[in-house]
Design a protein around this motif. Sequence first.
Motif, PDB file in Angstrom:
ATOM      1  N   LYS A  61      10.930   1.908   7.941  1.00 48.11           N
ATOM      2  CA  LYS A  61      10.488   2.728   6.800  1.00 48.11           C
ATOM      3  C   LYS A  61      11.506   2.748   5.653  1.00 48.11           C
ATOM      4  O   LYS A  61      11.584   3.724   4.906  1.00 48.11           O
ATOM      5  CB  LYS A  61      10.193   4.170   7.237  1.00 48.11           C
ATOM      6  N   PHE A  70      11.619   1.685   2.649  1.00 45.04           N
ATOM      7  CA  PHE A  70      10.690   1.073   1.701  1.00 45.04           C
ATOM      8  C   PHE A  70      11.329   0.661   0.371  1.00 45.04           C
ATOM      9  O   PHE A  70      10.947  -0.339  -0.210  1.00 45.04           O
ATOM     10  CB  PHE A  70       9.497   2.001   1.472  1.00 45.04           C
ATOM     11  N   GLU A  81      11.052  -3.062  -0.934  1.00 47.25           N
ATOM     12  CA  GLU A  81      10.476  -3.422  -2.235  1.00 47.25           C
ATOM     13  C   GLU A  81      11.436  -4.302  -3.036  1.00 47.25           C
ATOM     14  O   GLU A  81      11.014  -5.213  -3.744  1.00 47.25           O
ATOM     15  CB  GLU A  81      10.135  -2.164  -3.040  1.00 47.25           C
ATOM     16  N   TYR A 100       2.885   0.589   5.195  1.00 42.53           N
ATOM     17  CA  TYR A 100       2.561   1.697   4.294  1.00 42.53           C
ATOM     18  C   TYR A 100       1.444   2.566   4.877  1.00 42.53           C
ATOM     19  O   TYR A 100       1.431   3.776   4.692  1.00 42.53           O
ATOM     20  CB  TYR A 100       2.170   1.171   2.913  1.00 42.53           C
ATOM     21  N   LEU A 125       1.121   6.156   3.230  1.00 44.65           N
ATOM     22  CA  LEU A 125       1.337   5.945   1.799  1.00 44.65           C
ATOM     23  C   LEU A 125       0.231   5.029   1.268  1.00 44.65           C
ATOM     24  O   LEU A 125       0.466   3.842   0.994  1.00 44.65           O
ATOM     25  CB  LEU A 125       2.728   5.324   1.563  1.00 44.65           C
ATOM     26  N   HIS A 145       0.752   2.990  -2.048  1.00 46.91           N
ATOM     27  CA  HIS A 145       1.653   1.843  -1.902  1.00 46.91           C
ATOM     28  C   HIS A 145       0.931   0.677  -1.231  1.00 46.91           C
ATOM     29  O   HIS A 145       1.132  -0.483  -1.590  1.00 46.91           O
ATOM     30  CB  HIS A 145       2.875   2.233  -1.079  1.00 46.91           C
ATOM     31  N   ALA A 146       0.089   1.009  -0.259  1.00 44.00           N
ATOM     32  CA  ALA A 146      -0.663  -0.040   0.432  1.00 44.00           C
ATOM     33  C   ALA A 146      -1.596  -0.747  -0.557  1.00 44.00           C
ATOM     34  O   ALA A 146      -1.666  -1.980  -0.590  1.00 44.00           O
ATOM     35  CB  ALA A 146      -1.464   0.564   1.589  1.00 44.00           C
ATOM     36  N   THR A 185       0.372  -2.954  -2.991  1.00 41.16           N
ATOM     37  CA  THR A 185       0.810  -4.187  -2.340  1.00 41.16           C
ATOM     38  C   THR A 185      -0.335  -5.192  -2.327  1.00 41.16           C
ATOM     39  O   THR A 185      -0.159  -6.365  -2.671  1.00 41.16           O
ATOM     40  CB  THR A 185       1.272  -3.911  -0.898  1.00 41.16           C
TER      41      THR A 185
END
Length: 460
Positions: A61, A63, A67, A93, A98, A101-102, A105
Amino acid sequence: MKPLKPPISPFRLSSLLRLQKDPTLSLQLFQNPNPDSNRKKSFRHSLLSYDFIITKLGRAKMFDEMEQILHQLKQEIRFAPAEIIFCNVISFYGRARLPDHAIQTFDRIPDFRCQRTVKSANSLLDALLKCGEFEKMRELFLGIDKHGTPDACTYNILIHACCRIGSLDGAWNVFDEMQRRGVQPNAVTFGTLVHQLCLNFRLKEAFKLKKDMGAYGVTPNALVYTSLIKGLCGMGKLSSAFMLKEEMVKNKLKLDSAVYSTLIRALFNAGRKEEAFGVLEEMKEIGCKPDAVTYNALISGFCKEKDFEEAFRILDEMVEKGCKPDVVGYNVIIGGLCKEGKCSEARDFFEDLPRRGCAPDVVSYRTLFDGLSDCMQFKEAAVVLDEMIFKGFAPRPASITKFMDGLYQERNLELFSSVLNSLGKGNVVDLDTWRMAVLMVCKEDELSNSSKVVDTLMMP
DNA sequence: GTAGGGTTAG
């Protein structure tokens, strides 16, 4: 003078990354593969290294760091990353709840010179499902043709979604729909449906489905059997459950720790502890190693029998046997101690978790908070509450109500007010709970005269 | 490592 180490090759780096368990160390390795070298030329990472580091950071996690690596990967014009990398990121994610965020992506996959297919769409569907974003799932599914043709995986996720909202009818509709579209149900489809039927105590239908699978050219696998065994155990039909286990053997299906953990739990619940140990013996005989879940079933059994000495002994045995006790096992013990009114011991044990290499999770905090609250140890409970809010966890609404009610009964104005303050700051209280707190304050003259409490309640 | 099962709390 220290001999200079030869610079590391991208290939060697990727195998080092593969072996490195610690995500932070992996990241350091990735960012600075040749610490001794003065050359500032950027290292030519292999795609495999990118894959490893992204997966490790995602699992941990981490993130922001993930990123950053993804950004770096986007700049690499030497290769086009495979879609699976993004599928993984999307599911990380999803697991972390989240959804945005998913989605992001998924939307940005083409920026990486990578073609989206139904696979990443499926990953996103599943991530949205985990986040409870059913409306967004619907939207994505309606436009899924842009990315490919829905496959068995797509429909299986939809079936799972129907099960999640408790609509078995919906699940059957999807099951019919997939066949109309020429997509054959597979073992996962049947596993999901059988599992859901068992959860709803519809054992008869579950067994019928197991029989009907054959007509689709699918044979029941270990997962189907485990659901059925658990279903039978839940209805107290232990001998049928054991017969099913023997049927697995007959059908040359490998018995795994999931099957055994279910049986052990059921035996304990039925007060047949001795047989549970027999099952454990059988595991050893056939070479099936008990894992944390198996041991947790034992710990849970002993806690229900109030035999904490044995529960702790299991923890020791796990360490001896090289099986790391996990947070679930620890939570079981915390809950068990609380239930027996031993909440001070529970708190001491809870505080020992970091030393044992375990980070308490939301269940640990909730269990201890409820326990202390039940034991009327409000001051201690308030400390735990503050800590959990600080960690970003929230108690269950019912726990807050109970806790506040206890404080009210004790006329503990000071703590009442400070707890309200914490709850307000943490923004963890739903409107109903807040309303209740206000009502409690207003009912009590002594309290309502206190401007301190009123100030707290007026806080935005 | 696109999807399904076993242990805790509710």
